[in-house]
Scaffold this motif. Structure first.
Motif, mmCIF file in Angstrom:
data_model
loop_
_atom_site.group_PDB
_atom_site.id
_atom_site.type_symbol
_atom_site.label_atom_id
_atom_site.label_comp_id
_atom_site.label_asym_id
_atom_site.label_seq_id
_atom_site.Cartn_x
_atom_site.Cartn_y
_atom_site.Cartn_z
ATOM 1 N N GLY A 461 7.874 18.434 7.092
ATOM 2 C CA GLY A 461 6.777 18.843 7.955
ATOM 3 C C GLY A 461 5.434 18.806 7.251
ATOM 4 N N ILE A 462 5.409 19.247 5.992
ATOM 5 C CA ILE A 462 4.153 19.194 5.232
ATOM 6 C C ILE A 462 3.696 17.749 5.071
ATOM 7 C CG2 ILE A 462 3.171 19.612 2.944
ATOM 8 C CD1 ILE A 462 4.930 22.126 2.801
ATOM 9 N N LYS A 463 4.649 16.856 4.817
ATOM 10 C CA LYS A 463 4.317 15.434 4.695
ATOM 11 C C LYS A 463 3.759 14.899 6.013
ATOM 12 C CE LYS A 463 6.368 10.975 3.421
ATOM 13 N NZ LYS A 463 7.628 10.284 2.985
ATOM 14 N N GLU A 464 4.373 15.297 7.139
ATOM 15 C CA GLU A 464 3.907 14.846 8.456
ATOM 16 C C GLU A 464 2.517 15.383 8.748
ATOM 17 O OE1 GLU A 464 3.942 12.986 12.189
ATOM 18 O OE2 GLU A 464 5.355 12.763 10.516
ATOM 19 N N PHE A 465 2.277 16.649 8.428
ATOM 20 C CA PHE A 465 0.953 17.227 8.653
ATOM 21 C C PHE A 465 -0.105 16.477 7.847
ATOM 22 C CE2 PHE A 465 -2.550 19.862 7.259
ATOM 23 C CZ PHE A 465 -3.013 20.401 8.444
ATOM 24 N N ASN A 466 0.171 16.269 6.574
ATOM 25 C CA ASN A 466 -0.807 15.590 5.721
ATOM 26 C C ASN A 466 -1.123 14.204 6.244
ATOM 27 O OD1 ASN A 466 -0.997 17.774 3.997
ATOM 28 N ND2 ASN A 466 0.599 17.030 2.609
ATOM 29 N N SER A 467 -0.107 13.505 6.742
ATOM 30 C CA SER A 467 -0.321 12.160 7.274
ATOM 31 C C SER A 467 -1.236 12.204 8.497
ATOM 32 C CB SER A 467 1.028 11.531 7.633
ATOM 33 O OG SER A 467 0.843 10.289 8.279
ATOM 34 N N ARG A 468 -0.974 13.131 9.410
ATOM 35 C CA ARG A 468 -1.787 13.222 10.625
ATOM 36 C C ARG A 468 -3.197 13.720 10.300
ATOM 37 N NH1 ARG A 468 1.379 13.962 15.990
ATOM 38 N NH2 ARG A 468 3.421 13.102 15.459
ATOM 39 N N ALA A 469 -3.307 14.682 9.401
ATOM 40 C CA ALA A 469 -4.626 15.194 9.035
ATOM 41 C C ALA A 469 -5.479 14.101 8.396
ATOM 42 C CB ALA A 469 -4.479 16.371 8.077
ATOM 43 N N SER A 484 -0.373 17.282 18.481
ATOM 44 C CA SER A 484 0.193 17.157 17.134
ATOM 45 C C SER A 484 0.668 18.516 16.626
ATOM 46 C CB SER A 484 -0.852 16.579 16.170
ATOM 47 O OG SER A 484 -1.161 15.244 16.510
ATOM 48 N N ALA A 485 -0.107 19.566 16.900
ATOM 49 C CA ALA A 485 0.295 20.910 16.488
ATOM 50 C C ALA A 485 1.598 21.311 17.159
ATOM 51 C CB ALA A 485 -0.803 21.911 16.811
ATOM 52 N N PHE A 486 1.747 20.942 18.438
ATOM 53 C CA PHE A 486 2.973 21.291 19.142
ATOM 54 C C PHE A 486 4.153 20.469 18.632
ATOM 55 C CE2 PHE A 486 6.051 21.013 22.624
ATOM 56 C CZ PHE A 486 6.299 22.363 22.805
ATOM 57 N N PHE A 487 3.907 19.217 18.257
ATOM 58 C CA PHE A 487 4.975 18.399 17.682
ATOM 59 C C PHE A 487 5.508 19.041 16.405
ATOM 60 C CE2 PHE A 487 6.317 15.247 14.558
ATOM 61 C CZ PHE A 487 7.345 14.612 15.240
ATOM 62 N N LEU A 488 4.608 19.514 15.549
ATOM 63 C CA LEU A 488 5.028 20.179 14.321
ATOM 64 C C LEU A 488 5.818 21.450 14.631
ATOM 65 C CD1 LEU A 488 1.795 19.791 12.158
ATOM 66 C CD2 LEU A 488 3.977 18.646 11.781
ATOM 67 N N LEU A 498 0.971 28.546 10.620
ATOM 68 C CA LEU A 498 1.095 27.701 9.431
ATOM 69 C C LEU A 498 0.233 26.447 9.593
ATOM 70 C CD1 LEU A 498 2.275 26.775 6.770
ATOM 71 C CD2 LEU A 498 4.320 25.999 7.985
ATOM 72 N N THR A 499 0.283 25.841 10.775
ATOM 73 C CA THR A 499 -0.554 24.663 11.018
ATOM 74 C C THR A 499 -2.030 25.022 10.898
ATOM 75 O OG1 THR A 499 1.135 23.752 12.496
ATOM 76 C CG2 THR A 499 -1.082 22.837 12.683
ATOM 77 N N GLU A 500 -2.415 26.201 11.436
ATOM 78 C CA GLU A 500 -3.814 26.621 11.339
ATOM 79 C C GLU A 500 -4.226 26.847 9.889
ATOM 80 O OE1 GLU A 500 -5.158 29.003 15.235
ATOM 81 O OE2 GLU A 500 -3.459 29.931 14.219
ATOM 82 N N ASP A 511 -6.687 22.618 17.815
ATOM 83 C CA ASP A 511 -6.926 22.768 19.251
ATOM 84 C C ASP A 511 -5.841 23.686 19.822
ATOM 85 O OD1 ASP A 511 -7.420 22.560 21.946
ATOM 86 O OD2 ASP A 511 -6.737 20.475 22.124
ATOM 87 N N VAL A 512 -6.090 24.995 19.771
ATOM 88 C CA VAL A 512 -5.092 25.978 20.184
ATOM 89 C C VAL A 512 -4.809 25.888 21.686
ATOM 90 C CG1 VAL A 512 -4.554 28.442 20.323
ATOM 91 C CG2 VAL A 512 -5.701 27.525 18.302
ATOM 92 N N SER A 513 -5.847 25.654 22.492
ATOM 93 C CA SER A 513 -5.640 25.556 23.944
ATOM 94 C C SER A 513 -4.760 24.358 24.279
ATOM 95 C CB SER A 513 -6.984 25.465 24.668
ATOM 96 O OG SER A 513 -7.695 24.314 24.252
ATOM 97 N N GLY A 514 -4.946 23.253 23.549
ATOM 98 C CA GLY A 514 -4.089 22.093 23.768
ATOM 99 C C GLY A 514 -2.648 22.378 23.371
ATOM 100 N N PHE A 515 -2.482 23.148 22.286
ATOM 101 C CA PHE A 515 -1.149 23.566 21.865
ATOM 102 C C PHE A 515 -0.485 24.415 22.949
ATOM 103 C CE2 PHE A 515 1.554 26.876 20.108
ATOM 104 C CZ PHE A 515 2.441 26.174 19.315
ATOM 105 N N GLN A 516 -1.231 25.389 23.501
ATOM 106 C CA GLN A 516 -0.675 26.265 24.527
ATOM 107 C C GLN A 516 -0.309 25.482 25.784
ATOM 108 O OE1 GLN A 516 0.249 29.156 23.936
ATOM 109 N NE2 GLN A 516 -0.885 29.782 22.110
ATOM 110 N N ALA A 517 -1.123 24.479 26.130
ATOM 111 C CA ALA A 517 -0.822 23.657 27.307
ATOM 112 C C ALA A 517 0.483 22.894 27.106
ATOM 113 C CB ALA A 517 -1.971 22.687 27.566
ATOM 114 N N ALA A 518 0.681 22.337 25.911
ATOM 115 C CA ALA A 518 1.929 21.631 25.623
ATOM 116 C C ALA A 518 3.113 22.587 25.663
ATOM 117 C CB ALA A 518 1.835 20.950 24.261
#
Length: 850
Positions: A461-469, A484-488, A498-500, A511-518
């Motif tokens: 997951g850390i590797k995936e986050f770093n790639s997307r960031a 992306s936050a919801f995928f993680l 943790l993502t934050e 984008d917390v609102s986008g996370f909540q929508a997902a």
């Protein structure tokens, strides 16, 4: 007193007395040290006149010696003993935190949950629950997920928990306000010895908009113990309790305690002040809210009280935080020993952004998170839940991963540390809840497997986050998108915090609102899938409002005793018709609407105990209407036949014949008896560690889930199959008899499902010996070779009716839980033929003759 300091000298100069440094610091920080010294010295000069401002029994209680409650066990037992011994309450055990019989809850989150059938009039007739008038206990509770969700607050303060105990006493149509208030005051001030002048009581102030008058009765009762300025009105939000939009409700009184004392703290009540705490909530259920908001007085008024155990312990042990009590001390000590981290210091963060590795705040937040979460996981897993990807299992997986992440990041813990904490969590609880100690090995095995899997996933997951960031930065973006936050979160097990945290370190905003929508989209998909899996039975539900209306209209519970005999007289009368819009007097065919029909009696089996419901039809006596039954569900004592009207019209009062699909029922009954035979065979092959974890009984198979730490070998599967086939060959009779619950539980080798509430009397199903013989010699070792279970399902008369048997599947459900599937009759013969065909296609073993 001897050694006391003269007026004007510091209070910590008294001979033999020393203030703890943190207490001195706190007094100075809040600028009340001088005031406190002046007050104490004043009381010394004036003798005991400080009690003069109290009224009645309060002054007597202040003068009484205060008993020291040094351990959590003493606090818990004092509460239960008081209500059981002094006030004749039944000592009712805590239910499992997994609500096996309430699909509306992820976890038990309040002491009253297991009593809900009593409050809404749905307790099964004849059950031990239905006979209760008074009860007391300490209930294991979890608040994580769903409406009551404290998960993200845990660790950030000193009083939120995902697992906690709720002390409670209940009256079901027995005593009411006066006794509840009197006993609460006596317990707190005389048994626990707390100073009466620290307490404030609230009462419901009334609400004109809701048509509710002030609860003057409760106010007057409190004024017998407290002065008027400490009996405070409260609004409907704080002092009127409702189970839901409809159903039982009523005013409540809260008792608040001022940790500091010697002041007027009335303005701090219900203001989230850490030193003025709500201790006990007394709910007086005296109304039923109906559709449209109308409140109708209940014919039998009830009491439901709840007191947070950990909070009470902190008061009695005179510490300012739940985490400073001996509830958490053993776990903190073990965390320190296992991780090598510095000891817990009690540091708090101003907000989540301050919780960082290498800081005191990060360390102490992690202590609180890890200690709380190991209690939650240990209790939930011991009570039958398992981490998974859906429902309560997904919540548990999130809790475990949050704890592991905090331990690894903030405490420098190594992989496997969380599993090692289980004994420290279980030990202090095991005296009150012995099932935890019994399941400790299973709990550790499950947590070890989950912890190892997450450790591997965390790295990915850390590797995936770093790639997307990095990709976001290269495109010039400043935000980490919600998808992306919801995928993680969904795929990698990353909590949003943790993502934050990682995003902040990378200079990005999530984008917390986008996370909540997902998240909401996923919940909608899950709800739709769950409803689809239940078929028509999920479309209609009789809730508290509907069952209350049926009771008010004089509709008796459905007599479904005929369901065990397909040849019984199936004549019945329609008592109610229920649709998506509510109850109707009559229905016509052609609309395609799903309806539910309540009868005065029924020969249909409603879904229960893993057995699927019957299907069939209801045919109006004159032949004018046919109602196709596709599902049958029971709500309290009312059986709802769900389906559609295929022809004619149907009205309340019509006479109908219950036509159950008899052939399908016989196949289901065969499968149900088969699960009993499989259960016995598994115990004989794998040992007594096997316990039932679930089952599905339908017209094609018997599916049985059970606790076992590893996959069964081919030889073990063959032995289970052979044992069941022996039972078929022996043509053992199946005996069923209803007996008193205590006599049934005394039978040697009797099997019962953990967490299940059985009625009293209860049905005993015995394959082989007759039930009277079991009751005559309940301790006989002879019964260990037979299947003997408590069961409310349908069964075949003899094991010879299986015809043949084949075990067709052995698989994993979750860590520590296996599943087998068996079939009988023609399906078994087909399985054997398919197996033989596959065997013939395999090459002969090496060295075998050609």
């Amino acid at each position: 007193p001897p050694g006391a300091a003269p007026p004007g000298e510091p209070i910590d100069s008294v001979a033999g007395a020393t203030l703890l440094p943190e207490v001195t610091s706190y007094l100075e920080e809040h600028r009340i040290r001088e005031e406190l010294e002046e007050m104490i010295n004043g009381l010394r000069s004036n003798g005991s006149s400080g009690a003069a401002s109290l009224v009645g029994p309060a002054a007597d209680a202040l003068a009484a010696p205060r008993r020291a409650f040094r351990t959590t066990a003493e606090v818990r037992s004092a509460f239960i003993d008081f209500f059981a011994d002094k006030a004749a309450h039944s000592r009712w055990p805590s239910s499992p935190v997994v609500p096996h019989d309430d699909p509306t809850l992820l976890f038990i989150n309040a002491g009253m949950n297991q009593f809900k059938p009593l409050f809404v009039g749905q307790a099964a007739p004849g059950s031990a629950l239905a006979k209760l008038k008074r009860a007391t206990n300490s209930q294991k509770c979890i608040r994580a997920g769903g409406k009551h969700n404290d998960l993200e607050d845990v660790g950030m303060d000193t009083y939120h928990h995902t697992f906690f105990e709720m002390l409670g006493n209940w009256s079901f149509g027995d005593y009411f306000k006066e006794e509840a208030i009197d006993w609460a005051w006596e317990l707190l001030t005389q048994v626990y010895g707390l100073p009466p002048d620290r307490f404030y009581a609230t009462y419901f102030e009334g609400d004109e908009g809701l048509g509710l008058a002030p609860d003057e009765e409760a106010r007057q009762l409190w004024l017998r113990y407290l002065p008027e300025e400490r009996v405070l009105p409260g609004n409907a939000k704080d002092n009127f309790w409702e189970m839901g939009d409809v159903g039982p409700c009523g005013p409540c009184s809260e008792l608040h305690y001022d940790r500091i004392g010697g002041r007027d703290a009335a303005h701090l009540v219900n203001m989230d002040d850490p030193d003025v705490l709500e201790v006990w909530n007394l709910v007086f259920m005296q109304f039923n809210r109906e559709v449209g908001g109308l409140l109708r007085p209940l014919p039998a008024k009830s009491v439901d009280t709840g007191m947070g155990f950990e909070r009470l312990v902190s008061i009695l042990q005179d510490v300012r935080s739940n985490y400073d009590t001996d509830v958490f001390a053993p776990i903190f000590a073990e965390i320190e020993a296992v991780t090598g981290a510095p000891p817990y210091g009690g540091a708090l963060a101003a907000d989540a952004s301050a919780v960082l590795p290498g800081t005191a705040v990060g360390r102490d937040t992690a202590y609180r998170v890890v200690a709380d979460h190991i209690r939650t996981l240990s209790t939930a897993i011991a009570d039958g839940a398992l981490p998974s990807n859906e429902g309560r299992g997904y919540v548990l997986r999130r809790i475990l991963r949050r704890a592991v992440r905090y331990g690894r990041q903030m405490l420098g813990a190594e992989e496997g540390f969380f599993t090692k904490l289980v004994p420290a969590a279980v030990g202090p609880l095991s005296a009150a809840f012995p099932e935890l100690a019994e399941q400790q090995g299973h709990v550790q095995a499950v947590i070890a497997d989950e912890e190892a899997a997450f450790s591997s996933m965390l790295s990915r997951g850390i590797k995936e986050f770093n790639s997307r960031a990095e990709a976001i930065k290269q495109t010039g973006g400043g935000g980490f998108d919600g998808a992306s936050a919801f995928f993680l979160y969904d795929s990698m097990g990353f909590p949003l915090d943790l993502t934050e945290l990682m995003a902040r370190e990378a200079g990005l905003a999530v984008d917390v609102s986008g996370f909540q929508a997902a998240m909401e989209e996923q919940k909608a998909r899950s709800a739709a899938a769950a409803a689809a899996s239940k078929g028509d039975g999920a479309l209609l539900t009789l809730g508290p409002e509907q069952t209350a209306r049926l009771a008010d209209e004089g509709v008796a519970f459905t007599d479904d005793s005929f369901k065990f005999d397909l040849g019984a007289d199936a004549g019945a009368t329609v008592r109610a018709i229920y649709g998506a819009g509510g109850f109707v007097d009559a229905a016509e065919a052609g609309g395609g609407e799903t309806l539910g029909v309540v009868l005065d009696r029924s020969s249909f089996f409603s879904q229960a105990g893993g057995q699927v419901p019957d299907v069939g039809s209801l045919v109006e006596a004159g032949g004018g209407a046919t109602f196709r039954v596709s599902s049958v569900q029971s709500f309290g004592g009312y059986v709802l036949h769900v389906g559609s009207l295929e022809s004619g019209s149907l009205s309340a009062g019509d006479s109908v014949a219950c036509n159950v699909d008899g052939e399908r029922r016989r196949r289901i009954s065969k499968s149900h008896t088969l699960t009993h035979a499989i259960n016995l065979a598994l115990h004989q092959v794998l040992g007594e560690g096997v316990s039932q974890k679930g089952s599905l009984v339908d017209d094609s198979k018997a599916r049985f889930d059970f606790s076992h730490g590893k996959a069964m070998s081919a030889a073990e599967c063959e032995r289970v199959e052979a044992l069941v086939r022996t039972m078929v060959a022996e043509a053992l009779p199946v005996h069923i008899q209803t007996v008193p619950l205590d006599k049934a539980l005394a039978i040697n080798n009797l099997r019962a499902v953990f967490g299940e509430r059985y009625p009293d009397p209860v049905r005993v199903v015995s394959i082989g010996p007759e039930v009277p013989a079991l009751l005559a010699a309940p301790e006989s070792d002879e019964w260990e070779q037979y299947s003997i279970e408590l069961c409310g399902g349908t069964h075949i008369p003899s094991t010879s009716d299986f015809g043949s048997f084949a075990l067709v599947e052995e698989s994993a459900v979750a860590k520590g839980v296996r599943r087998v599937v068996g079939v009988a009759g023609e399906l078994a013969a087909e399985a054997e033929a398919a197996g033989a065909a596959l065997q013939s296609r395999l090459p002969p073993p090496t060295g075998a003759a050609a």
